[in-house]
Design a protein around this motif. Structure first.
Motif, PDB file in Angstrom:
ATOM      1  N   GLN A 192     -70.565 -26.633   4.223  1.00 49.89           N
ATOM      2  CA  GLN A 192     -70.467 -25.987   3.137  1.00 49.89           C
ATOM      3  C   GLN A 192     -71.939 -25.639   2.625  1.00 49.89           C
ATOM      4  O   GLN A 192     -72.212 -24.914   1.677  1.00 49.89           O
ATOM      5  CB  GLN A 192     -69.919 -26.849   2.030  1.00 49.89           C
ATOM      6  CG  GLN A 192     -68.188 -26.804   2.213  1.00 49.89           C
ATOM      7  CD  GLN A 192     -67.625 -25.451   2.117  1.00 49.89           C
ATOM      8  OE1 GLN A 192     -67.767 -24.650   1.363  1.00 49.89           O
ATOM      9  NE2 GLN A 192     -66.942 -25.345   3.197  1.00 49.89           N
TER      10      GLN A 192
ATOM     11  N   GLN B  59     -74.737 -34.177   9.642  1.00 50.19           N
ATOM     12  CA  GLN B  59     -75.768 -33.950   8.368  1.00 50.19           C
ATOM     13  C   GLN B  59     -77.175 -33.556   8.825  1.00 50.19           C
ATOM     14  O   GLN B  59     -77.860 -32.655   8.096  1.00 50.19           O
ATOM     15  CB  GLN B  59     -76.050 -35.395   7.801  1.00 50.19           C
ATOM     16  CG  GLN B  59     -74.768 -35.841   7.099  1.00 50.19           C
ATOM     17  CD  GLN B  59     -74.618 -37.264   6.821  1.00 50.19           C
ATOM     18  OE1 GLN B  59     -75.598 -38.033   7.021  1.00 50.19           O
ATOM     19  NE2 GLN B  59     -73.973 -37.888   5.912  1.00 50.19           N
TER      20      GLN B  59
ATOM     21  N   HIS C 162     -66.729 -30.508   7.192  1.00 50.56           N
ATOM     22  CA  HIS C 162     -66.506 -29.633   6.131  1.00 50.56           C
ATOM     23  C   HIS C 162     -67.843 -29.807   5.125  1.00 50.56           C
ATOM     24  O   HIS C 162     -68.109 -28.673   4.980  1.00 50.56           O
ATOM     25  CB  HIS C 162     -65.114 -30.082   5.361  1.00 50.56           C
ATOM     26  CG  HIS C 162     -64.739 -29.368   4.187  1.00 50.56           C
ATOM     27  ND1 HIS C 162     -64.274 -28.072   4.286  1.00 50.56           N
ATOM     28  CD2 HIS C 162     -65.137 -29.493   2.926  1.00 50.56           C
ATOM     29  CE1 HIS C 162     -64.380 -27.421   3.181  1.00 50.56           C
ATOM     30  NE2 HIS C 162     -64.645 -28.359   2.325  1.00 50.56           N
ATOM     31  N   ARG C 163     -68.188 -30.740   4.770  1.00 48.11           N
ATOM     32  CA  ARG C 163     -69.117 -31.007   3.781  1.00 48.11           C
ATOM     33  C   ARG C 163     -70.426 -30.536   4.236  1.00 48.11           C
ATOM     34  O   ARG C 163     -71.254 -29.707   3.639  1.00 48.11           O
ATOM     35  CB  ARG C 163     -69.370 -32.707   3.581  1.00 48.11           C
ATOM     36  CG  ARG C 163     -70.079 -32.961   2.447  1.00 48.11           C
ATOM     37  CD  ARG C 163     -70.153 -34.560   1.924  1.00 48.11           C
ATOM     38  NE  ARG C 163     -69.462 -35.419   2.728  1.00 48.11           N
ATOM     39  CZ  ARG C 163     -68.091 -35.737   2.502  1.00 48.11           C
ATOM     40  NH1 ARG C 163     -67.561 -35.358   1.206  1.00 48.11           N
ATOM     41  NH2 ARG C 163     -67.547 -36.677   3.128  1.00 48.11           N
TER      42      ARG C 163
ATOM     43  N   PRO D 100     -63.643 -34.428   7.198  1.00 43.46           N
ATOM     44  CA  PRO D 100     -64.335 -34.328   5.950  1.00 43.46           C
ATOM     45  C   PRO D 100     -65.933 -34.150   6.133  1.00 43.46           C
ATOM     46  O   PRO D 100     -66.567 -33.213   5.297  1.00 43.46           O
ATOM     47  CB  PRO D 100     -63.936 -35.386   5.203  1.00 43.46           C
ATOM     48  CG  PRO D 100     -62.733 -35.959   5.839  1.00 43.46           C
ATOM     49  CD  PRO D 100     -62.948 -35.586   7.264  1.00 43.46           C
ATOM     50  N   GLU D 101     -66.542 -34.951   7.123  1.00 44.13           N
ATOM     51  CA  GLU D 101     -67.802 -34.619   7.280  1.00 44.13           C
ATOM     52  C   GLU D 101     -68.312 -33.355   7.784  1.00 44.13           C
ATOM     53  O   GLU D 101     -69.541 -32.718   7.432  1.00 44.13           O
ATOM     54  CB  GLU D 101     -68.244 -35.792   8.158  1.00 44.13           C
ATOM     55  CG  GLU D 101     -68.351 -37.277   7.357  1.00 44.13           C
ATOM     56  CD  GLU D 101     -69.204 -37.351   6.124  1.00 44.13           C
ATOM     57  OE1 GLU D 101     -70.188 -36.722   5.947  1.00 44.13           O
ATOM     58  OE2 GLU D 101     -68.508 -38.133   5.542  1.00 44.13           O
TER      59      GLU D 101
END
Length: 195
Positions: free
Chosen positions: A124, A50, A120-121, A117-118
């Motif tokens: 993006q 993040q 990927h997020r 998934p993290e």
């Protein structure tokens, strides 16, 4: 602060150096602070993803002379090439450690389905910003063009930072990176045959 310290540790020592105790030390926090906020190593890695996404988008916005939601978009291909070259130069010099950490953390997600998934997020976010810029420059399929541009950018960064010739290459040169960025943008904006 914790995620920044963790990213620095990953860049310096790889994932083997990423422990809650090591992050406490690097961030100059009392013992147990990192585990209080990020109970598991997976949670700490997610925080790194993040933070890396946030920093990368911040760099893109800074390169465009923008501020958050009102980010200026380069007016033409030459301006876009200058922005991309500036980003590449920054990521190969002062942002070198951060990009090394990003590659290391990406490999961890490839091995750990819980993290994918993290990653990927996080990935993006920058791709969406690239799609906005490419759309403004006339891309027929801005999302597809952004995916290609991101892949080429990652490939160039990886080659220069960790590739077989990384240690023997001369220091990054802004003119050379501008020429490469121009070719990448021209290719991303080229119409596919039959369109």
């Amino acid at each position: 602060m914790i995620a920044d310290a963790a990213i620095g540790l990953v860049a310096a020592a790889g994932l083997r150096g990423l422990t809650h105790r090591a992050v406490d030390g690097a961030a100059v926090l009392p013992a147990g602070s990192t585990s209080y906020y990020f109970r598991t190593r997976t949670a700490l890695i997610v925080a790194c993803y993040q933070r890396l996404a946030e920093l990368d988008v911040g760099d893109i916005d800074d390169g465009n002379d923008g501020d958050n939601a009102t980010t200026a978009v380069p007016s033409d291909r030459e301006a876009a090439a200058a922005v991309l070259a500036g980003l590449l130069y920054r990521w190969l010099t002062v942002g070198r450690a951060r990009q090394l950490a990003r590659f290391e953390l990406s490999l961890e997600a490839a091995r750990n389905p819980e993290l994918e998934p993290e990653l990927h997020r996080a990935g993006q976010v920058a791709r969406a910003r690239a799609a906005e810029i490419l759309a403004a420059l006339g891309a027929d399929r801005p999302q597809e063009a952004a995916e290609l541009l991101a892949a080429w950018t990652d490939g160039l960064l990886y080659d220069r930072l960790a590739g077989a010739l990384a240690r023997s290459r001369p220091a990054p040169d802004l003119d050379e990176l501008t020429a490469a960025a121009r070719r990448m943008i021209d290719a991303a904006l080229a119409r596919a045959p039959g369109h």
